[in-house]
Design an enzyme around this catalytic site. Structure first.
Site, PDB file in Angstrom:
ATOM      1  N   ASN A  95       4.788   1.396  -4.854  1.00  0.00           N
ATOM      2  CA  ASN A  95       5.436   1.367  -6.024  1.00  0.00           C
ATOM      3  C   ASN A  95       3.941   2.541  -7.177  1.00  0.00           C
ATOM      4  O   ASN A  95       4.780   2.223  -9.112  1.00  0.00           O
ATOM      5  CB  ASN A  95       5.210  -0.109  -7.218  1.00  0.00           C
ATOM      6  CG  ASN A  95       6.051  -0.988  -8.048  1.00  0.00           C
ATOM      7  OD1 ASN A  95       7.289  -0.618  -8.641  1.00  0.00           O
ATOM      8  ND2 ASN A  95       4.910  -1.872  -8.795  1.00  0.00           N
ATOM      9  N   LYS A 149       4.982   4.056   6.017  1.00  0.00           N
ATOM     10  CA  LYS A 149       3.324   3.167   5.753  1.00  0.00           C
ATOM     11  C   LYS A 149       3.440   2.144   7.074  1.00  0.00           C
ATOM     12  O   LYS A 149       3.097   1.344   7.378  1.00  0.00           O
ATOM     13  CB  LYS A 149       4.213   1.904   4.979  1.00  0.00           C
ATOM     14  CG  LYS A 149       4.547   2.975   3.093  1.00  0.00           C
ATOM     15  CD  LYS A 149       4.927   1.978   1.969  1.00  0.00           C
ATOM     16  CE  LYS A 149       5.004   2.196   1.074  1.00  0.00           C
ATOM     17  NZ  LYS A 149       5.226   1.669  -0.154  1.00  0.00           N
ATOM     18  N   PRO A 159       0.878  -1.095   0.565  1.00  0.00           N
ATOM     19  CA  PRO A 159       0.134   0.195   0.242  1.00  0.00           C
ATOM     20  C   PRO A 159       0.528   1.413  -0.317  1.00  0.00           C
ATOM     21  O   PRO A 159       1.771   1.337   0.315  1.00  0.00           O
ATOM     22  CB  PRO A 159      -0.786   0.096   1.047  1.00  0.00           C
ATOM     23  CG  PRO A 159      -0.980  -1.631   1.928  1.00  0.00           C
ATOM     24  CD  PRO A 159       0.749  -2.068   0.600  1.00  0.00           C
ATOM     25  N   GLU A 160       0.471   2.148  -0.708  1.00  0.00           N
ATOM     26  CA  GLU A 160       0.892   3.831  -0.594  1.00  0.00           C
ATOM     27  C   GLU A 160       0.931   4.688   0.487  1.00  0.00           C
ATOM     28  O   GLU A 160      -0.538   4.237   1.640  1.00  0.00           O
ATOM     29  CB  GLU A 160       0.514   4.275  -1.959  1.00  0.00           C
ATOM     30  CG  GLU A 160      -0.058   3.265  -2.714  1.00  0.00           C
ATOM     31  CD  GLU A 160       1.984   3.480  -3.854  1.00  0.00           C
ATOM     32  OE1 GLU A 160       2.528   4.459  -4.200  1.00  0.00           O
ATOM     33  OE2 GLU A 160       1.649   2.434  -4.554  1.00  0.00           O
ATOM     34  N   ARG A 204      10.074  -5.025  -9.120  1.00  0.00           N
ATOM     35  CA  ARG A 204       8.578  -4.543  -8.302  1.00  0.00           C
ATOM     36  C   ARG A 204       8.242  -4.858 -10.050  1.00  0.00           C
ATOM     37  O   ARG A 204       9.020  -4.130 -11.329  1.00  0.00           O
ATOM     38  CB  ARG A 204       8.608  -3.512  -7.927  1.00  0.00           C
ATOM     39  CG  ARG A 204       8.830  -3.573  -6.805  1.00  0.00           C
ATOM     40  CD  ARG A 204       8.335  -4.579  -5.206  1.00  0.00           C
ATOM     41  NE  ARG A 204       7.410  -4.440  -5.434  1.00  0.00           N
ATOM     42  CZ  ARG A 204       6.689  -3.505  -4.699  1.00  0.00           C
ATOM     43  NH1 ARG A 204       7.293  -2.564  -4.045  1.00  0.00           N
ATOM     44  NH2 ARG A 204       5.148  -2.469  -5.060  1.00  0.00           N
TER      45      ARG A 204
END
Length: 260
Positions: free
Chosen positions: A163, A51, A2-3, A247
């Site tokens: 990402n 995060k 998650p961002e 990624r």
């Protein structure tokens, strides 16, 4: 993973649901915390740091959680049916009226005044009160030959980019994710744009970097299978990153020429 804007919104939901309330029951379903009992504690606040999520209690303890790749905190009235299987639950915090369930989250429990053990390594937080763009730029430039895609994901340089934002920021600034940090034409401007994007999206889960809200038009290149929204060139996808930590990266070969 998650961002940072998702973490910020999750922290706000937990904070609104639990802060000021006594925990009637708790269940921390990880071996190291299996005997911990937080019942009787009053929740003071839940805050986001990059995060990471920090739920602080009046007993001087903090429950630290990280969503890793697929984690999620669900908040609902006590007695509601869970939307994920019970075997995925790692934490259950229950008040008289509200239940918060952490599914597939990583957990730690420790003194509030020792939270730096979990978050002290982080760089400036894009959504934090201590946001410092100059310091973020300084940390990114500490290794000018590092690929910009890797550098943006390094939470010790600046905290909150995942990402999706990595890919979108590289597109917006016309640089390939594998290009070195030194190739970014205006690194301070990129850092400022990252801050603007996370601020603009922190109130919602359906983020947009294009300014559009229609399905298939919210992001410039991330996850796209078709042509570039700007020039029509087919989008490319490749796994990029250090060995073992690759990624998926997306880019437009015309808008973001690949370094030789």
């Amino acid at each position: 993973m998650p961002e940072g804007d998702t973490i910020w919104l999750t922290a706000r939901r937990l904070d609104r649901a639990l802060s000021g309330q006594l925990l009637d029951a708790s269940d921390l379903r990880v071996p190291s915390l299996a005997t911990a009992d937080l019942s009787g504690s009053r929740v003071l606040a839940t805050v986001a740091r990059g995060k990471h999520l920090l739920t602080r209690l009046d007993t001087g303890l903090t429950l630290h959680s990280h969503l890793v790749m697929e984690g999620h905190w669900a908040v609902h009235p006590v007695g509601s049916r869970w939307k994920r299987p019970a075997f995925q639950a790692r934490a259950v915090l229950r008040t008289a009226t509200t239940e918060a369930v952490g599914f597939d989250v990583r957990l730690d429990l420790g003194p509030t005044d020792e939270e730096d053990a979990w978050v002290g390594h982080l760089g400036p937080d894009l959504l934090g009160d201590d946001w410092d763009p100059d310091e973020a730029v300084r940390r990114l430039l500490a290794d000018p030959d590092r690929p910009i895609g890797e550098a943006l994901l390094d939470q010790s340089a600046l905290a909150g980019i995942g990402n999706v934002y990595k890919v979108e920021l590289c597109f917006l600034f016309g640089v390939h994710p594998s290009a070195p940090v030194s190739a970014v034409p205006d690194l301070r401007r990129l850092v400022d744009r990252a801050h603007q994007l996370l601020l603009a999206n922190r109130e919602r889960f359906d983020r947009t970097t294009t300014g559009e809200r229609r399905a298939g038009r919210r992001l410039w290149v991330y996850g796209r299978r078709g042509p570039c929204l700007r020039c029509g060139t087919p989008i490319r996808r490749e796994e990029l990153g250090p060995p073992g930590r690759e990624r998926p990266s997306y880019w437009c070969p015309s808008c973001q020429p690949q370094p030789a």
